[in-house]
Each structure stands twice: as C-alpha cells, then as structure tokens.
Design a protein around this motif. Structure first.
Motif, PDB file in Angstrom:
ATOM      1  N   PRO A 150       5.708  -6.261  -4.726  1.00 23.45           N
ATOM      2  CA  PRO A 150       6.907  -6.927  -4.190  1.00 23.45           C
ATOM      3  C   PRO A 150       6.854  -6.968  -2.657  1.00 23.45           C
ATOM      4  O   PRO A 150       6.543  -5.941  -2.032  1.00 23.45           O
ATOM      5  N   PRO A 151       7.137  -8.122  -2.031  1.00 21.59           N
ATOM      6  CA  PRO A 151       7.068  -8.227  -0.559  1.00 21.59           C
ATOM      7  C   PRO A 151       7.882  -7.144   0.153  1.00 21.59           C
ATOM      8  O   PRO A 151       7.429  -6.601   1.171  1.00 21.59           O
ATOM      9  N   ALA A 152       9.063  -6.824  -0.368  1.00 20.77           N
ATOM     10  CA  ALA A 152       9.902  -5.811   0.294  1.00 20.77           C
ATOM     11  C   ALA A 152       9.219  -4.448   0.254  1.00 20.77           C
ATOM     12  O   ALA A 152       9.312  -3.667   1.220  1.00 20.77           O
ATOM     13  N   MET A 153       8.505  -4.166  -0.836  1.00 20.35           N
ATOM     14  CA  MET A 153       7.790  -2.892  -0.945  1.00 20.35           C
ATOM     15  C   MET A 153       6.645  -2.847   0.078  1.00 20.35           C
ATOM     16  O   MET A 153       6.429  -1.826   0.740  1.00 20.35           O
ATOM     17  N   VAL A 154       5.948  -3.964   0.206  1.00 20.86           N
ATOM     18  CA  VAL A 154       4.839  -4.039   1.162  1.00 20.86           C
ATOM     19  C   VAL A 154       5.367  -3.821   2.588  1.00 20.86           C
ATOM     20  O   VAL A 154       4.791  -3.059   3.370  1.00 20.86           O
ATOM     21  N   ALA A 155       6.482  -4.491   2.905  1.00 19.11           N
ATOM     22  CA  ALA A 155       7.062  -4.350   4.246  1.00 19.11           C
ATOM     23  C   ALA A 155       7.506  -2.907   4.485  1.00 19.11           C
ATOM     24  O   ALA A 155       7.291  -2.349   5.568  1.00 19.11           O
ATOM     25  N   PHE A 156       8.093  -2.281   3.473  1.00 18.11           N
ATOM     26  CA  PHE A 156       8.577  -0.898   3.592  1.00 18.11           C
ATOM     27  C   PHE A 156       7.407   0.055   3.816  1.00 18.11           C
ATOM     28  O   PHE A 156       7.447   0.916   4.702  1.00 18.11           O
ATOM     29  N   CYS A 157       6.347  -0.117   3.022  1.00 21.73           N
ATOM     30  CA  CYS A 157       5.183   0.766   3.163  1.00 21.73           C
ATOM     31  C   CYS A 157       4.505   0.547   4.526  1.00 21.73           C
ATOM     32  O   CYS A 157       4.021   1.504   5.140  1.00 21.73           O
TER      33      CYS A 157
END
Lengths: 311, 136
Positions: A150-157
């Motif tokens: 998920p893009p939001a997960m990538v941004a968070f990580c």
C-alpha cells in the motif's frame, strides 16, 4: 490513499532535544563540533526541505495512487507485510542512495546533505529543496507500490527509515557492540559515508541495515588511523542555504552549456560526479585509484607514488 | 493549518538552537599554524598537488600556494572553526583589489566567500596580485 500519520512530524521534538543534548555534550567534552553558521545553514535547509515536501506532496501522492492501479499483487496490511515493507524499502533506499552518489543528476540534489565540513545531528537535517525535480520518486519510489505494498505503508516506512538515520549523524558515539555494528547502520559506519578521505569515498550507502553494503561490496569500516574529514571533494565556503541547494545544478548547467558535443552534454548530466571529457577533474573512482584504495581495506596500505596532476 | 503551525514552531526552534549554539560556544576559531600546515591541508584534498612558492597571511587566516609547473593556486581559508581548501586558476578570479599590503579577492564561484588577505608588505602583495590575475 489510506491516511497514516507522518511520523517525522512526531519526531521533530525529539530531534530538537537530541540536538540540544549534543550541543551540551560538545561544549563540555569537546568530543563533537558545532559552529552556529554551519548549524544554522543545516537547520534552515531542513526547514526548507519540509516546506518543499508540503508544497510538492501532491505530485508524489498522485503518482503513487496512479501506479497503485497497476500493482501486481495486493499485499494488504498484515504485520508481516509491514516488516517486509520496511526491509525492502531499506533495500531500495540503498540503491537509490548509491545512484545518488554515482550519477551527477541525482548527486546535484544529494550533495547538499554532504556539504557541511561538520558532522553532528544538525547535519542530518541538511536536506535538499528540489528533490522533486530529479523525479527519483518515480525511478526509485515506484517499485514497492508496483509490487503491491500500500502506498501509505511505503511512505510510512520511508519516513521511519529517515528518522532512524537522524541519530547516526554524530561523533558523540564511537562504536556500538559488534553484533549491532555487523547488522545495523551506526554512527561509525555513517561517519565513513560522510568522509572525503579517498579510502572512505563512496562507501556505506546503507539507510538502516549495513548488510546491504556488506552484500554489494561497498562496506568500509572506520579506521582509527584514518580520522574522517567531512564534507565534499570541493568544499563550499558559503552558509547561504539557497546557494548550497543550487550550486551543483548550476555547475551542470554551466558544463552542459560549454559541452563540445551532445555526448559530452549527456555525460555531464548522467556520468559520475567529477567526470570531464579531458579528465581534468576527478571522479571518486579516480581519486581512489590514485590513492591505491579502490577496494575496501582493513588497514591503510602504504601510500602509492602519485600520478601526474589531474584534479 | 497544521503544516503551517509545524513550520512556524520549527522556525522558532531553529532560531533558538542557533542562539543556544552561539551562546554556549564550543568551537575554536580556526587558524593556519604554518605554511607547511596549509600545504598539508591542500594535499589532503588534492593528493597530486605539487606545492611551489606559498605565503601565509599576516593574521594566519589564509594561505596561498602556487602549484609547481602550472598556473593553479591552492587557497586555504580559515572559516569559523574549519579550514576551507580550494585549488583554482587565475580565470576563476573575478577581481583582485589591492589596498596597501592587503588584497581583496572576489571569486567567480558563488560558493566561495570574498577573501581579504593581508601580506607582510606591499611588494609581496603586488607579487601575489600578479600571480592571481595570471600576469606572472
């Protein structure tokens, strides 16, 4: 796109507290160095980077939503997906960082982070303002989303990765226990990355896990007999954040303008930093060759005879 | 709105950190001890630099060193608590203005500060002005 908080916003107060602690440590032990104009430039660049992030956030978000439609898998939000995302994101970071040092187009952006001759926690915040123009969010940011994270997960990580890298910008911590030094990126490993001594140039690209450098042959341990000299090969004498931000971009424009062929013009943009058609400047590789330290070393070899001048 | 607040608070915190840094000190203004030290500094950044004639400024805050067999000149400038090193050609200099035994140098490179270098006497200053402008 699912909304997750930006962990960097929550980390800012801790950044400030740690900088104050390191300032006091520097004052009372002399084992770290701060200079107000240098610190001011670094912190102002960090603020400018945050503002640029807000201004240009929509571009990246739109891109990730767009390519999210073409994701090969839907990996979901399970806990093990989070772990895989964090580790893979760090792997992608290693390569994007390596290219940031070996392709002048990306170096023009990243050089700002290396432009201080000091190495303290404010240096961590000395960040570029115009990253969006390199389009690195497309070249390096797309893989994870296309894979199905998920893009939001990538941004968070990605944000967690950057937060991790804050505390390693210090001379206050010498070496950590061997198992930590073996696996994690540490202040010692990252000091090497910021040093311009030939033996240390273009080494230790890791974000969180130093294992990537060990795997791909770019690891260099810090050596007591070679104290780190921080900065860039051609150090800057300005504390003006705008000048620091644009100096290498301006250098590219000037070089391309003076290029004698289309091939040379392309090479001025995409060859390694320091490339020139007549070899009158030196790339990191040439500097390392001249010093006889092309490969990582365990201890310093005898200095080889120097070649003819060609800086 | 949240972003604006974060930026304003960060700007205030940055100002406070710089003020704290200036107030508590913790750094020593750099100084070039000898001409040999300046040459060592240049050779750390440029292994192949073959040092020729050189001159340390009166206040030990700057040094100029000619390269043997070329028109390149090595510069070491004390800046804050660090030493800044550059190797340049006379073409890289926009202007050299003499004032007695002092030369005010302006570089074309916008990342280099203007340098004011005080020599021991006017004759030495004139000699270096000629070198810096490529007249020698």
């Amino acid at each position: 796109m699912t909304d997750l908080p930006d962990p960097i916003q929550y980390a800012i107060p801790f950044f400030i507290l740690l900088i104050v602690a390191e300032l006091l440590f520097a004052k009372f032990t002399g084992k770290a160095r701060f200079e107000p104009r240098d610190s001011g430039a670094s912190l102002a660049m960090g603020l400018g980077n945050s503002i640029a992030g807000i201004v240009f956030a929509g571009i990246g978000a739109t891109w990730f939503v767009f390519i999210g439609e073409y994701a090969v898998f839907d990996l979901g939000w399970a806990w093990y997906v989070w772990i895989a995302c964090f580790v893979l994101d760090d792997f992608v970071y290693y390569w994007s960082h390596r290219f940031a040092h070996t392709i002048r187009w990306f170096w023009a952006d990243h050089v700002t982070h290396h432009s201080s001759q000091h190495y303290n926690l404010t240096t961590a915040l000395r960040q570029p303002w115009f990253s969006v123009f390199t389009l690195k969010f497309i070249w390096f940011g797309s893989w994870m989303v296309l894979l199905g994270f998920p893009p939001a997960m990538v941004a968070f990580c990605g944000a967690l990765n950057l937060i991790y890298q804050f505390w390693i910008h210090t001379e206050a911590i010498k070496k950590l226990p061997a198992p930590v030094e073996a696996i994690m990126n540490t202040p010692s490993h990252h000091r090497v990355h910021h040093a311009t001594n030939p033996v240390y140039l273009d080494r230790n690209y890791a974000g969180v896990f130093i294992v990537w450098d060990r795997m791909f042959g770019t690891f260099q341990a810090e050596m007591n007999e070679v104290p780190c000299r921080y900065g860039i090969v051609r150090n800057l004498g300005t504390y003006n954040p705008l000048r620091i931000s644009i100096h290498e971009w301006w250098g590219i424009i000037r070089d391309v303008g003076s290029a004698k062929s289309f091939r040379d013009a392309l090479a001025y943009v995409f060859a390694p930093p320091g490339w020139s058609p007549d070899g009158s400047r030196l790339t990191s590789r040439a500097i390392k060759q001249n010093a006889g330290v092309e490969k990582p070393v365990r201890s310093m070899p005898e200095a080889p005879p120097q070649k003819a001048p060609a800086e | 709105m949240t972003s604006l607040i974060i930026i304003l608070v960060s700007a205030a915190a940055i100002s406070a950190l710089i003020a704290l840094n200036a107030w508590i000190g913790g750094w020593t203004p750099s100084r070039i001890e000898t001409l040999d030290a300046a040459i060592d500094q240049i050779r750390q950044d440029s292994l192949s630099f073959a040092a020729g004639d050189g001159q340390l400024s009166r206040d030990q805050r700057a040094a100029l060193v000619c390269e043997a067999g070329s028109d390149r000149i090595g510069l070491v400038l004390a800046q804050g608590d660090i030493l800044l090193t550059r190797i340049f050609h006379p073409d890289d200099i926009a202007r050299v203005v003499p004032d007695g035994a002092t030369l005010a140098i302006r570089f074309r490179d916008f990342t280099l500060p203007n340098a004011s270098i005080a020599f021991d006497d006017e004759a030495i200053a004139a000699q270096w002005q000629a070198r810096l402008t490529g007249a020698e």
